[in-house]
Design a protein around this motif. Structure first.
Motif, PDB file in Angstrom:
ATOM      1  N   TYR A 130      24.293  26.897 -25.037  1.00  0.00           N
ATOM      2  CA  TYR A 130      24.476  28.048 -24.142  1.00  0.00           C
ATOM      3  C   TYR A 130      25.005  27.626 -22.774  1.00  0.00           C
ATOM      4  CZ  TYR A 130      20.078  26.704 -21.835  1.00  0.00           C
ATOM      5  OH  TYR A 130      19.099  26.024 -21.164  1.00  0.00           O
ATOM      6  N   ARG A 131      25.083  26.311 -22.533  1.00  0.00           N
ATOM      7  CA  ARG A 131      25.604  25.849 -21.252  1.00  0.00           C
ATOM      8  C   ARG A 131      26.115  24.430 -21.404  1.00  0.00           C
ATOM      9  NH1 ARG A 131      22.093  24.615 -15.748  1.00  0.00           N
ATOM     10  NH2 ARG A 131      23.858  24.169 -14.385  1.00  0.00           N
ATOM     11  N   SER A 132      27.249  24.138 -20.758  1.00  0.00           N
ATOM     12  CA  SER A 132      27.778  22.772 -20.748  1.00  0.00           C
ATOM     13  C   SER A 132      28.168  22.398 -19.325  1.00  0.00           C
ATOM     14  CB  SER A 132      28.981  22.644 -21.684  1.00  0.00           C
ATOM     15  OG  SER A 132      30.022  23.495 -21.266  1.00  0.00           O
ATOM     16  N   VAL A 133      27.932  21.144 -18.994  1.00  0.00           N
ATOM     17  CA  VAL A 133      28.229  20.630 -17.657  1.00  0.00           C
ATOM     18  C   VAL A 133      28.917  19.277 -17.804  1.00  0.00           C
ATOM     19  CG1 VAL A 133      27.286  19.981 -15.407  1.00  0.00           C
ATOM     20  CG2 VAL A 133      26.160  21.776 -16.759  1.00  0.00           C
ATOM     21  N   LYS A 134      29.993  19.075 -17.061  1.00  0.00           N
ATOM     22  CA  LYS A 134      30.732  17.812 -17.123  1.00  0.00           C
ATOM     23  C   LYS A 134      30.392  16.925 -15.936  1.00  0.00           C
ATOM     24  CE  LYS A 134      34.696  19.802 -19.598  1.00  0.00           C
ATOM     25  NZ  LYS A 134      36.165  20.041 -19.573  1.00  0.00           N
ATOM     26  N   HIS A 135      30.717  15.644 -16.106  1.00  0.00           N
ATOM     27  CA  HIS A 135      30.604  14.640 -15.031  1.00  0.00           C
ATOM     28  C   HIS A 135      29.164  14.514 -14.512  1.00  0.00           C
ATOM     29  CE1 HIS A 135      34.916  14.907 -15.236  1.00  0.00           C
ATOM     30  NE2 HIS A 135      34.936  16.145 -14.746  1.00  0.00           N
ATOM     31  N   VAL A 136      28.235  14.376 -15.450  1.00  0.00           N
ATOM     32  CA  VAL A 136      26.836  14.151 -15.080  1.00  0.00           C
ATOM     33  C   VAL A 136      26.310  12.967 -15.888  1.00  0.00           C
ATOM     34  CG1 VAL A 136      26.391  16.567 -14.479  1.00  0.00           C
ATOM     35  CG2 VAL A 136      25.992  15.780 -16.816  1.00  0.00           C
ATOM     36  N   SER A 137      25.198  12.408 -15.429  1.00  0.00           N
ATOM     37  CA  SER A 137      24.545  11.328 -16.168  1.00  0.00           C
ATOM     38  C   SER A 137      23.579  11.926 -17.192  1.00  0.00           C
ATOM     39  CB  SER A 137      23.771  10.424 -15.207  1.00  0.00           C
ATOM     40  OG  SER A 137      22.671  11.135 -14.645  1.00  0.00           O
ATOM     41  N   PHE A 138      23.091  11.072 -18.095  1.00  0.00           N
ATOM     42  CA  PHE A 138      22.115  11.537 -19.069  1.00  0.00           C
ATOM     43  C   PHE A 138      20.847  12.011 -18.375  1.00  0.00           C
ATOM     44  CE2 PHE A 138      18.355  10.781 -21.707  1.00  0.00           C
ATOM     45  CZ  PHE A 138      18.653  11.552 -22.818  1.00  0.00           C
ATOM     46  N   ASP A 139      20.410  11.264 -17.343  1.00  0.00           N
ATOM     47  CA  ASP A 139      19.202  11.660 -16.610  1.00  0.00           C
ATOM     48  C   ASP A 139      19.378  13.017 -15.944  1.00  0.00           C
ATOM     49  OD1 ASP A 139      17.895   9.370 -17.347  1.00  0.00           O
ATOM     50  OD2 ASP A 139      18.371   8.269 -15.514  1.00  0.00           O
ATOM     51  N   ASN A 140      20.566  13.280 -15.394  1.00  0.00           N
ATOM     52  CA  ASN A 140      20.840  14.599 -14.805  1.00  0.00           C
ATOM     53  C   ASN A 140      20.777  15.688 -15.877  1.00  0.00           C
ATOM     54  OD1 ASN A 140      23.376  13.127 -12.677  1.00  0.00           O
ATOM     55  ND2 ASN A 140      21.241  13.558 -12.197  1.00  0.00           N
ATOM     56  N   CYS A 141      21.346  15.379 -17.027  1.00  0.00           N
ATOM     57  CA  CYS A 141      21.363  16.334 -18.141  1.00  0.00           C
ATOM     58  C   CYS A 141      19.935  16.667 -18.582  1.00  0.00           C
ATOM     59  CB  CYS A 141      22.164  15.737 -19.295  1.00  0.00           C
ATOM     60  SG  CYS A 141      22.383  16.838 -20.717  1.00  0.00           S
ATOM     61  N   LEU A 142      19.117  15.630 -18.731  1.00  0.00           N
ATOM     62  CA  LEU A 142      17.736  15.821 -19.145  1.00  0.00           C
ATOM     63  C   LEU A 142      16.952  16.623 -18.111  1.00  0.00           C
ATOM     64  CD1 LEU A 142      15.462  15.265 -21.151  1.00  0.00           C
ATOM     65  CD2 LEU A 142      15.078  13.069 -20.015  1.00  0.00           C
ATOM     66  N   GLN A 143      17.194  16.333 -16.832  1.00  0.00           N
ATOM     67  CA  GLN A 143      16.498  17.062 -15.773  1.00  0.00           C
ATOM     68  C   GLN A 143      16.869  18.542 -15.787  1.00  0.00           C
ATOM     69  OE1 GLN A 143      17.312  15.704 -11.769  1.00  0.00           O
ATOM     70  NE2 GLN A 143      15.360  16.494 -11.017  1.00  0.00           N
ATOM     71  N   MET A 145      25.373  19.203 -22.871  1.00  0.00           N
ATOM     72  CA  MET A 145      25.317  20.489 -23.571  1.00  0.00           C
ATOM     73  C   MET A 145      23.864  20.881 -23.778  1.00  0.00           C
ATOM     74  SD  MET A 145      28.395  19.391 -26.043  1.00  0.00           S
ATOM     75  CE  MET A 145      28.071  17.715 -25.487  1.00  0.00           C
ATOM     76  N   LEU A 146      23.457  21.982 -23.143  1.00  0.00           N
ATOM     77  CA  LEU A 146      22.089  22.483 -23.269  1.00  0.00           C
ATOM     78  C   LEU A 146      22.024  23.476 -24.422  1.00  0.00           C
ATOM     79  CD1 LEU A 146      21.110  23.072 -19.521  1.00  0.00           C
ATOM     80  CD2 LEU A 146      21.037  20.965 -20.878  1.00  0.00           C
ATOM     81  N   LYS A 147      20.904  23.464 -25.163  1.00  0.00           N
ATOM     82  CA  LYS A 147      20.784  24.249 -26.387  1.00  0.00           C
ATOM     83  C   LYS A 147      19.506  25.064 -26.379  1.00  0.00           C
ATOM     84  CE  LYS A 147      23.108  20.411 -28.713  1.00  0.00           C
ATOM     85  NZ  LYS A 147      24.332  21.021 -29.232  1.00  0.00           N
ATOM     86  N   TYR A 148      19.619  26.289 -26.930  1.00  0.00           N
ATOM     87  CA  TYR A 148      18.440  27.136 -27.077  1.00  0.00           C
ATOM     88  C   TYR A 148      17.441  26.524 -28.054  1.00  0.00           C
ATOM     89  CZ  TYR A 148      20.594  31.207 -24.787  1.00  0.00           C
ATOM     90  OH  TYR A 148      21.142  32.072 -23.893  1.00  0.00           O
ATOM     91  N   ASP A 149      17.940  25.822 -29.039  1.00  0.00           N
ATOM     92  CA  ASP A 149      17.072  25.348 -30.102  1.00  0.00           C
ATOM     93  C   ASP A 149      17.653  24.090 -30.722  1.00  0.00           C
ATOM     94  OD1 ASP A 149      19.251  26.311 -31.384  1.00  0.00           O
ATOM     95  OD2 ASP A 149      18.219  27.878 -32.492  1.00  0.00           O
ATOM     96  N   VAL A 150      16.965  23.553 -31.703  1.00  0.00           N
ATOM     97  CA  VAL A 150      17.440  22.391 -32.438  1.00  0.00           C
ATOM     98  C   VAL A 150      16.821  22.428 -33.825  1.00  0.00           C
ATOM     99  CG1 VAL A 150      15.596  20.967 -31.442  1.00  0.00           C
ATOM    100  CG2 VAL A 150      17.589  19.865 -32.468  1.00  0.00           C
ATOM    101  N   VAL A 151      17.639  22.215 -34.851  1.00  0.00           N
ATOM    102  CA  VAL A 151      17.122  22.189 -36.210  1.00  0.00           C
ATOM    103  C   VAL A 151      17.261  20.805 -36.839  1.00  0.00           C
ATOM    104  CG1 VAL A 151      17.557  24.618 -36.646  1.00  0.00           C
ATOM    105  CG2 VAL A 151      19.345  22.973 -37.135  1.00  0.00           C
ATOM    106  N   ALA A 152      18.196  20.004 -36.343  1.00  0.00           N
ATOM    107  CA  ALA A 152      18.425  18.702 -36.962  1.00  0.00           C
ATOM    108  C   ALA A 152      19.162  17.787 -35.993  1.00  0.00           C
ATOM    109  CB  ALA A 152      19.221  18.858 -38.255  1.00  0.00           C
ATOM    110  N   LEU A 153      19.095  16.508 -36.275  1.00  0.00           N
ATOM    111  CA  LEU A 153      19.871  15.504 -35.547  1.00  0.00           C
ATOM    112  C   LEU A 153      20.788  14.809 -36.536  1.00  0.00           C
ATOM    113  CD1 LEU A 153      17.131  13.740 -33.346  1.00  0.00           C
ATOM    114  CD2 LEU A 153      18.527  15.726 -32.759  1.00  0.00           C
TER     115      LEU A 153
END
Length: 417
Positions: A286-299, A320-328
């Motif tokens: 539901y949201r994507s952001v460019k030019h960030v670190s993994f730690d920024n993404c997780l935060q 890429m932020l997600k409403y849900d997750v069913v599998a990796l």
């Protein structure tokens, strides 16, 4: 007057006899379910059994075990020891728009007869509200109490589980009166849930070319596998399938969708995340952001109440932020993270995801106007499928049953078991 005292004495005697009697307990809500194993495991909706002090399965007695996934609104309940059941097989073939279907269940418990009911209809759409690919839209009429019942094809194979319907509150909010707009969660999503719980999924054989049974024959064959589910709550609850007065968690359909019971407010625990390097999380972005670190993404995900998972593209530094997750699925260019409460329901697969790569040949099935998630679900739930190619620009999915030669091809997302 001479008969007054004997009558009064008789009345007091009867009152004393029956005063301590325990009257039959009435269920607080009801739903439907169907057998998925031969030793008593029944699949239903989570909202059918949520909040129940005890659950009864048809005429088999109380359920003795419960496995639940509130995110996908699915639950497995176990009949008492020694109960033998006849499982229905889940279909792994691609579902087609417009195909004929049958819904089975026990609607309007206490109003209609106790016998099982069937309705017929068609697959109206290959996704649900807001393009939620976990669901099918169906035209089979359903009522309160149908929740958790199987939706079967004309061979008796389960393609979905009756789950939701648009209710009057949708009309109140939008001014649009929905007419027979119902939804079933896909059998492929149920298969992932069962596998995550350690169950072997019973898949249907390929019936292509076989004579199509009559509606009466297929109903007669499948109804012994369908059960009425009765919920007995510790305290009185809202009647089954009332309109939801408050929204479900964000990954679920919005207010105006009819489920089984109102959900009470939940005190949210402290959210922790599980990190998986070299994996991609399959869910709804539901949201994507460019030019960030993994730690920024997780935060960002931790601070967003909607976010349940993320995928971080290490090479592009994209989040890429997600409403849900069913599998990796495995992806050396990615890192994934998801909330710890999903630990038992997220399937970590052996799929390898590759971008801008395709495999020649092996195509045996094709899905158009779809998305990556549906393509993935279609392959992971099909025993024949060993790989898939998804073309985002054209919204096309190709399922493959043999491996050709990998080659570079721009604009293709490849998944390989």
């Amino acid at each position: 007057m001479r008969f007054f005292f004997p009558c009064l004495l008789s009345f007091l005697l009867l009152l004393d006899i029956f005063g301590g009697a325990t009257w039959a307990e009435e269920p607080s809500s009801s739903g439907s379910g169907f057998a998925v194993t031969d030793d008593g495991w029944i699949l239903t909706n989570a909202h059918v059994v949520r909040g129940c002090q005890r659950v009864e399965i048809g005429n088999t007695g109380e359920a003795v075990d419960l496995r639940m996934d509130s995110h996908d609104d699915l639950a497995l309940i176990k009949a008492s020891a020694g109960v033998q059941t006849r499982p229905l097989a889940l279909r792994h073939d691609v579902i087609r728009l417009g195909e004929d279907i049958i819904a089975l269940g026990f609607p309007l418990n206490g109003i209609l007869s106790d016998s099982i009911k069937m309705t017929t209809g068609n697959v109206n759409a290959l996704s649900g509200l807001e393009n939620d690919a976990r669901y099918l839209q169906i035209s089979t009429p359903v009522q309160p109490g149908n929740s958790g019942g199987p939706v079967i094809d004309r061979y008796g194979h389960v393609i979905g589980i009756t789950t939701l319907q648009l209710s009057k509150s949708f009309e109140d909010k939008t001014g649009i009166m929905p007419q027979n707009v119902n939804f079933a969660i896909r059998a492929g999503v149920a298969a992932l849930f069962m596998e995550a719980q350690g169950f072997k999924v019973s898949y249907a054989d390929d019936d292509k070319g076989a004579p199509v049974p009559s509606t009466a024959d297929i109903t007669e064959k499948t109804t012994p596998s369908v059960y009425k589910i009765l919920c007995y709550a510790a305290t009185p609850t809202i009647e089954a399938n009332q309109t939801l007065k408050q929204p479900l968690p964000p990954s679920n359909p919005p207010t105006g969708v009819q489920g089984n019971v109102n959900l009470p407010p939940v005190n949210q625990p402290t959210v922790t995340f599980i990190n998986q390097n070299n994996y991609d999380a399959i869910g709804f972005d539901y949201r994507s952001v460019k030019h960030v670190s993994f730690d920024n993404c997780l935060q960002m995900c931790e601070n967003d109440g909607r976010c349940q998972a993320l995928t971080y593209h290490k090479r592009l530094h994209a989040c890429m932020l997600k409403y849900d997750v069913v599998a990796l699925i495995r992806n050396k260019d990615a890192a994934a993270s998801f909330i710890s409460s999903k630990r038992n329901s997220v399937k970590i697969t052996d799929f390898m995801a590759m971008s801008n790569v395709d495999i020649t040949g092996g195509d045996y099935s094709y899905i158009e106007q779809t998305d990556y998630f549906t393509c993935f679900i279609g392959c992971v739930s099909d025993q024949r499928c060993i790989a898939f190619s998804f073309i985002p620009r054209r919204k096309q999915c190709w399922l493959k049953d043999r491996m050709g030669t990998p080659r570079a091809k721009k604009g293709v997302e490849l998944g390989v078991k």
